[in-house]
Design a protein around this motif. Sequence first.
Motif, PDB file in Angstrom:
ATOM      1  N   GLN A 351       0.832  -1.195   0.000  1.00 49.73           N
ATOM      2  CA  GLN A 351       0.000   0.000   0.000  1.00 49.73           C
ATOM      3  C   GLN A 351       0.873   1.253   0.000  1.00 49.73           C
ATOM      4  OE1 GLN A 351      -3.218   0.319  -0.390  1.00 49.73           O
ATOM      5  NE2 GLN A 351      -3.398   2.516   0.028  1.00 49.73           N
ATOM      6  N   ARG A 352       1.915   1.271   0.838  1.00 46.99           N
ATOM      7  CA  ARG A 352       2.823   2.423   0.861  1.00 46.99           C
ATOM      8  C   ARG A 352       3.520   2.599  -0.477  1.00 46.99           C
ATOM      9  NH1 ARG A 352       4.116   0.525   6.014  1.00 46.99           N
ATOM     10  NH2 ARG A 352       6.005  -0.463   5.191  1.00 46.99           N
ATOM     11  N   ALA A 353       3.948   1.487  -1.067  1.00 44.59           N
ATOM     12  CA  ALA A 353       4.634   1.564  -2.362  1.00 44.59           C
ATOM     13  C   ALA A 353       3.718   2.144  -3.433  1.00 44.59           C
ATOM     14  CB  ALA A 353       5.131   0.179  -2.771  1.00 44.59           C
ATOM     15  N   MET A 354       2.445   1.750  -3.402  1.00 41.72           N
ATOM     16  CA  MET A 354       1.500   2.293  -4.371  1.00 41.72           C
ATOM     17  C   MET A 354       1.278   3.784  -4.137  1.00 41.72           C
ATOM     18  SD  MET A 354      -2.575   1.661  -4.838  1.00 41.72           S
ATOM     19  CE  MET A 354      -2.819   2.901  -3.546  1.00 41.72           C
ATOM     20  N   GLU A 355       1.096   4.163  -2.890  1.00 40.39           N
ATOM     21  CA  GLU A 355       0.865   5.567  -2.571  1.00 40.39           C
ATOM     22  C   GLU A 355       2.063   6.424  -2.989  1.00 40.39           C
ATOM     23  OE1 GLU A 355       0.038   5.429   1.565  1.00 40.39           O
ATOM     24  OE2 GLU A 355      -2.035   4.727   1.316  1.00 40.39           O
ATOM     25  N   GLN A 356       3.266   5.911  -2.755  1.00 38.97           N
ATOM     26  CA  GLN A 356       4.464   6.644  -3.144  1.00 38.97           C
ATOM     27  C   GLN A 356       4.572   6.770  -4.658  1.00 38.97           C
ATOM     28  OE1 GLN A 356       7.545   4.388  -1.198  1.00 38.97           O
ATOM     29  NE2 GLN A 356       7.085   5.228   0.844  1.00 38.97           N
ATOM     30  N   LYS A 357       4.212   5.709  -5.359  1.00 42.22           N
ATOM     31  CA  LYS A 357       4.250   5.738  -6.818  1.00 42.22           C
ATOM     32  C   LYS A 357       3.291   6.806  -7.354  1.00 42.22           C
ATOM     33  CE  LYS A 357       6.039   3.460  -9.376  1.00 42.22           C
ATOM     34  NZ  LYS A 357       7.253   3.646 -10.214  1.00 42.22           N
ATOM     35  N   LEU A 358       2.087   6.844  -6.825  1.00 40.03           N
ATOM     36  CA  LEU A 358       1.100   7.822  -7.283  1.00 40.03           C
ATOM     37  C   LEU A 358       1.513   9.241  -6.909  1.00 40.03           C
ATOM     38  CD1 LEU A 358      -2.093   5.812  -6.303  1.00 40.03           C
ATOM     39  CD2 LEU A 358      -1.405   6.378  -8.638  1.00 40.03           C
ATOM     40  N   ALA A 359       2.076   9.403  -5.711  1.00 34.78           N
ATOM     41  CA  ALA A 359       2.481  10.739  -5.262  1.00 34.78           C
ATOM     42  C   ALA A 359       3.665  11.267  -6.063  1.00 34.78           C
ATOM     43  CB  ALA A 359       2.824  10.705  -3.776  1.00 34.78           C
ATOM     44  N   ALA A 360       4.464  10.366  -6.632  1.00 33.00           N
ATOM     45  CA  ALA A 360       5.664  10.768  -7.360  1.00 33.00           C
ATOM     46  C   ALA A 360       5.390  11.093  -8.829  1.00 33.00           C
ATOM     47  CB  ALA A 360       6.719   9.664  -7.271  1.00 33.00           C
ATOM     48  N   MET A 361       4.150  10.932  -9.282  1.00 30.95           N
ATOM     49  CA  MET A 361       3.844  11.226 -10.680  1.00 30.95           C
ATOM     50  C   MET A 361       4.139  12.698 -10.974  1.00 30.95           C
ATOM     51  SD  MET A 361       0.260   9.054 -11.047  1.00 30.95           S
ATOM     52  CE  MET A 361      -0.115   9.711 -12.688  1.00 30.95           C
ATOM     53  N   ALA A 362       4.986  12.960 -11.969  1.00 30.25           N
ATOM     54  CA  ALA A 362       5.393  14.334 -12.255  1.00 30.25           C
ATOM     55  C   ALA A 362       5.946  14.438 -13.665  1.00 30.25           C
ATOM     56  CB  ALA A 362       6.441  14.813 -11.250  1.00 30.25           C
ATOM     57  N   LEU A 363       5.650  15.563 -14.311  1.00 28.75           N
ATOM     58  CA  LEU A 363       6.326  15.876 -15.569  1.00 28.75           C
ATOM     59  C   LEU A 363       7.740  16.340 -15.240  1.00 28.75           C
ATOM     60  CD1 LEU A 363       3.621  17.961 -17.493  1.00 28.75           C
ATOM     61  CD2 LEU A 363       4.049  15.497 -17.600  1.00 28.75           C
ATOM     62  N   PRO A 364       8.710  16.005 -16.072  1.00 33.71           N
ATOM     63  CA  PRO A 364      10.074  16.475 -15.798  1.00 33.71           C
ATOM     64  C   PRO A 364      10.177  17.977 -16.000  1.00 33.71           C
ATOM     65  CG  PRO A 364       9.966  15.392 -17.947  1.00 33.71           C
ATOM     66  CD  PRO A 364       8.644  15.175 -17.294  1.00 33.71           C
ATOM     67  N   THR A 365      10.925  18.628 -15.127  1.00 36.33           N
ATOM     68  CA  THR A 365      11.226  20.035 -15.349  1.00 36.33           C
ATOM     69  C   THR A 365      12.399  20.131 -16.320  1.00 36.33           C
ATOM     70  OG1 THR A 365      12.627  20.023 -13.368  1.00 36.33           O
ATOM     71  CG2 THR A 365      10.350  20.757 -13.104  1.00 36.33           C
ATOM     72  N   LEU A 366      12.702  21.334 -16.745  1.00 34.87           N
ATOM     73  CA  LEU A 366      13.733  21.522 -17.761  1.00 34.87           C
ATOM     74  C   LEU A 366      15.126  21.342 -17.168  1.00 34.87           C
ATOM     75  CD1 LEU A 366      12.173  24.674 -19.414  1.00 34.87           C
ATOM     76  CD2 LEU A 366      12.332  22.410 -20.460  1.00 34.87           C
ATOM     77  N   PRO A 367      15.992  20.635 -17.881  1.00 29.73           N
ATOM     78  CA  PRO A 367      17.379  20.522 -17.416  1.00 29.73           C
ATOM     79  C   PRO A 367      18.123  21.829 -17.663  1.00 29.73           C
ATOM     80  CG  PRO A 367      17.156  19.464 -19.552  1.00 29.73           C
ATOM     81  CD  PRO A 367      15.760  19.897 -19.142  1.00 29.73           C
ATOM     82  N   GLY A 368      19.141  22.088 -16.875  1.00 29.24           N
ATOM     83  CA  GLY A 368      19.914  23.313 -17.030  1.00 29.24           C
ATOM     84  C   GLY A 368      20.096  24.015 -15.709  1.00 29.24           C
TER      85      GLY A 368
END
Length: 513
Positions: A351-368
Amino acid sequence: MNKLHTIMAAAMTTIGAMAAAAPASLPHATPASQGIDPKAIITLVDSLQALPATEIHHLMIVRNGHIVAEGHTAPFESTDKHTLFSCSKTMTALAVGIAIGENRLRLTDRVASFFPDELPDTIGDGLASLTVRHLLTMDAGAHTPADLPLRADNWTRAFLANPKLGTDHRFRYDSFCTYMLSAIVQRVTGQTVLNYLRPRLLQPLGITEADWEQSPDGVCVGGWGMRLTVESMAKVGQMMLDGGKWNGRQIVPAQWVAEMQKTQIEWHPGNEPSDLNQGYGYQMWRCLEPGVARADGAYGQFIIIDPKRQLVVAMNGISLDRGPYAELRCVWRQLMPGVNDAPLPANAKQQRAMEQKLAAMALPTLPGKASAKQLAAHTTLRLEHNELAISGISLAMKGKGLMAMTIVMDDGTTDTIPLRHGSWARHTSSMAPPFFNGAYSLPRTSIKGLNPPYSTAGCYAANADGSVTARVVYTDWISSRTFTFSGLGSTSPTVTITDNFAPGKPITLHCRN
């Protein structure tokens, strides 16, 4: 009066009073308690995020009427409404069903009868015989050119003027069939589809954020242009899964909801079974997964309804890899095998692993980097006349890792968008997003029916080659826009602008003296 109409009319007699008292929330539960293996949800998220040319913006999974998982890809937030594209068609069909249940129209009514003031001088046999049902099943006999909105102020009159209407009844997917359904509902109720649905469907489900694009003469466009949060999408799916009921109270006639999800017309593109050739209902598609139906919007907007598993999956985003319907394949292959008939033992680690996976969903920001020599405290670029109607852009550093980008349009309107390095800066913008919807694309400063402010999120980075890149995501749309500033500090700087829905068509703007 046919049997379907009689049943629906009887069912609607007490719906209004009952709907007003219905609670408007979906409870939450762990997936294991509802028979879903959390590992299947983790695998689903991984597979969706691995799809090429695809961003998943929101995902919600409902089992047995409980929200068991939800993810919102940063910078998108749970409260952001999102354009539905052709999922809007399903909402229009629900309005048609409610209107039929209220004895306002019938499936067999002739389309021409609703618009005596919009008909062509000569009415052929095809148009004369065209019915509401033909519009629902997309077999009106003609395909409307996608650029009609650019050519006509009166879309109804332009649609009815097509001489091929009713000349055959093959399936032709046409968003303007749905527009005509919206126009019919408005004619018989005196309200736009959106306003007609508010007390009958949206308010009982607790949906308050809805809006809908309108044609030049004030008709909700029907076939696209509605915006809802992903939770509202899931609520609509759950209501349909429950046969038109919400918390036990009938909101939409049960018979109509069932007919919407059945195959009403066949269409068989391609030689292999796919999610495009399983049949079309009333503004809904049948799925390759047996027994499953879906509302389906371009570029990855879905409400998936699975009665056998008592499962609803709502998701949205943008995918430019539309051929194989890869998001649906992920649901069939990754999620469905993890759905069980009985509850599963609780597993806190999973359950924690699933919650962490969902919470970590993010578009990448720009490198630089956050700063560089080319980033002066304030830079203003006056631009030559261009198709985007942008007359100038200025960049100003506002502190460590924070920049402000001010855009000035030809008509004098301005908007200052905050940009953050390494994360996203949220903003409400007065400017319409880069406009694109499956029917046409055109830069516009206003969109009828969808009013500002529009939600944005921005980030930036300074690059090794001396350029600066900014990305602005319109979080209630599918659109994002990337600005690349080159030659800063030189006598001939440029700005190259790329929209995510047209990555191969960058536009380079030059500065003027």
